[in-house]
Design a protein around this motif. Structure first.
Motif, short mmCIF file in Angstrom:
data_model
loop_
_atom_site.label_atom_id
_atom_site.label_comp_id
_atom_site.label_asym_id
_atom_site.label_seq_id
_atom_site.Cartn_x
_atom_site.Cartn_y
_atom_site.Cartn_z
N LEU A 34 0.81 -1.22 0.00
CA LEU A 34 0.00 0.00 0.00
C LEU A 34 0.84 1.28 0.00
O LEU A 34 0.50 2.22 -0.71
CB LEU A 34 -0.99 -0.01 1.16
N PRO A 35 1.94 1.34 0.76
CA PRO A 35 2.78 2.54 0.66
C PRO A 35 3.30 2.79 -0.77
O PRO A 35 3.35 3.94 -1.21
CB PRO A 35 3.93 2.27 1.63
N LYS A 36 3.66 1.74 -1.48
CA LYS A 36 4.11 1.91 -2.86
C LYS A 36 2.97 2.41 -3.75
O LYS A 36 3.16 3.28 -4.59
CB LYS A 36 4.66 0.59 -3.42
N LEU A 37 1.80 1.83 -3.56
CA LEU A 37 0.65 2.22 -4.37
C LEU A 37 0.20 3.66 -4.07
O LEU A 37 -0.05 4.44 -4.98
CB LEU A 37 -0.51 1.25 -4.11
N LEU A 38 0.13 4.01 -2.80
CA LEU A 38 -0.36 5.32 -2.40
C LEU A 38 0.63 6.45 -2.67
O LEU A 38 0.24 7.61 -2.78
CB LEU A 38 -0.76 5.31 -0.92
N HIS A 39 1.91 6.11 -2.73
CA HIS A 39 2.96 7.13 -2.95
C HIS A 39 3.77 6.77 -4.19
O HIS A 39 5.00 6.83 -4.19
CB HIS A 39 3.86 7.22 -1.71
N PHE A 40 3.06 6.42 -5.25
CA PHE A 40 3.67 5.92 -6.48
C PHE A 40 4.74 6.87 -7.02
O PHE A 40 5.85 6.44 -7.33
CB PHE A 40 2.58 5.68 -7.54
N ASP A 41 4.42 8.16 -7.13
CA ASP A 41 5.38 9.12 -7.70
C ASP A 41 6.65 9.20 -6.87
O ASP A 41 7.76 9.24 -7.43
CB ASP A 41 4.74 10.51 -7.83
N HIS A 42 6.52 9.23 -5.56
CA HIS A 42 7.70 9.26 -4.70
C HIS A 42 8.52 7.97 -4.85
O HIS A 42 9.75 8.02 -4.95
CB HIS A 42 7.30 9.46 -3.23
N GLU A 43 7.81 6.83 -4.85
CA GLU A 43 8.49 5.54 -4.94
C GLU A 43 9.24 5.37 -6.26
O GLU A 43 10.24 4.66 -6.31
CB GLU A 43 7.48 4.40 -4.76
N LEU A 44 8.77 6.03 -7.32
CA LEU A 44 9.49 5.97 -8.60
C LEU A 44 10.92 6.46 -8.47
O LEU A 44 11.83 5.96 -9.14
CB LEU A 44 8.77 6.81 -9.67
N GLY A 45 11.12 7.43 -7.59
CA GLY A 45 12.46 8.00 -7.41
C GLY A 45 13.37 7.22 -6.50
O GLY A 45 14.58 7.43 -6.50
N VAL A 46 12.80 6.30 -5.71
CA VAL A 46 13.63 5.61 -4.73
C VAL A 46 13.72 4.09 -4.94
O VAL A 46 14.54 3.43 -4.31
CB VAL A 46 13.16 5.89 -3.29
N ILE A 47 12.88 3.54 -5.82
CA ILE A 47 12.89 2.08 -6.00
C ILE A 47 14.17 1.63 -6.69
O ILE A 47 14.67 2.29 -7.61
CB ILE A 47 11.64 1.59 -6.76
N LEU A 57 8.27 0.32 -14.62
CA LEU A 57 7.92 -1.10 -14.76
C LEU A 57 8.29 -1.87 -13.49
O LEU A 57 7.51 -2.71 -13.02
CB LEU A 57 8.61 -1.71 -15.98
N THR A 58 9.45 -1.59 -12.93
CA THR A 58 9.87 -2.27 -11.70
C THR A 58 8.89 -2.01 -10.57
O THR A 58 8.48 -2.94 -9.86
CB THR A 58 11.29 -1.84 -11.30
N LEU A 59 8.49 -0.75 -10.40
CA LEU A 59 7.54 -0.40 -9.35
C LEU A 59 6.18 -1.04 -9.62
O LEU A 59 5.52 -1.54 -8.70
CB LEU A 59 7.41 1.11 -9.22
N SER A 60 5.75 -1.05 -10.85
CA SER A 60 4.46 -1.66 -11.21
C SER A 60 4.47 -3.16 -10.91
O SER A 60 3.48 -3.71 -10.39
CB SER A 60 4.13 -1.42 -12.68
N LEU A 61 5.56 -3.83 -11.22
CA LEU A 61 5.68 -5.26 -10.92
C LEU A 61 5.70 -5.51 -9.41
O LEU A 61 5.12 -6.48 -8.92
CB LEU A 61 6.91 -5.85 -11.59
N ALA A 62 6.37 -4.63 -8.67
CA ALA A 62 6.40 -4.75 -7.21
C ALA A 62 4.99 -4.57 -6.64
O ALA A 62 4.57 -5.31 -5.74
CB ALA A 62 7.36 -3.73 -6.62
#
Length: 143
Positions: A34-47, A57-62
């Motif tokens: 849920l944190p990845k889903l709810l903060h998708f834009d932020h997670e794009l920069g740190v994944i 794609l990596t974040l979407s698969l996660a």
């Protein structure tokens, strides 16, 4: 006792598998998915992107492995199939992304690997929607 009685009798193992499915998935969803889903834009920069697929794609698969797959596992629908992306993601995390982790630092990931590999081996148990639906839709039958 007839065969039908045996098939419908709920055992402690069935209750334990249901408990394991629900609690393991709730942990995975609340801490990671849920944190990845709810903060998708932020997670794009740190994944981390260990296979060079790109952060989107990596974040979407996660998110697929940590949000959608747990929903199937909780319901007990295609449970063993749904554990495979989760197990892959956890293995990638401890082997490729964080190889420097000590056992203590990676204990949550290792415990989740134990939980989801147990679910993979044991299946969902009788207290699962997929078990009930498999009588009508054989494609939902666990392997």
């Amino acid at each position: 006792m007839s065969t039908t009685d045996i098939e419908t009798t709920t055992t402690a193992t069935d209750v334990a598998l249901c408990w394991l499915r629900i609690t393991g998935c709730l942990l995975l969803l609340s801490v990671h998915g849920l944190p990845k889903l709810l903060h998708f834009d932020h997670e794009l920069g740190v994944i981390e992107d260990p296979f060079g697929l790109g952060s989107w794609l990596t974040l979407s698969l996660a998110i697929f492995a940590e949000v959608l797959c747990p929903v199937f596992i909780v319901l007990g629908v295609l449970t063993r199939l749904a554990t495979l992306p989760v197990l892959f993601l956890l293995a990638v995390s401890v082997i490729w992304v964080h190889p420097e982790w000590s056992l203590a630092e990676g204990q949550f990931a290792w415990l989740l690997l134990i939980v989801f590999s147990t679910i993979f081996v044991a299946g969902p148990g009788r207290l699962a929607l997929g078990t009930r639906l498999a009588h009508h839709w054989p494609l939902l039958r666990e392997l």
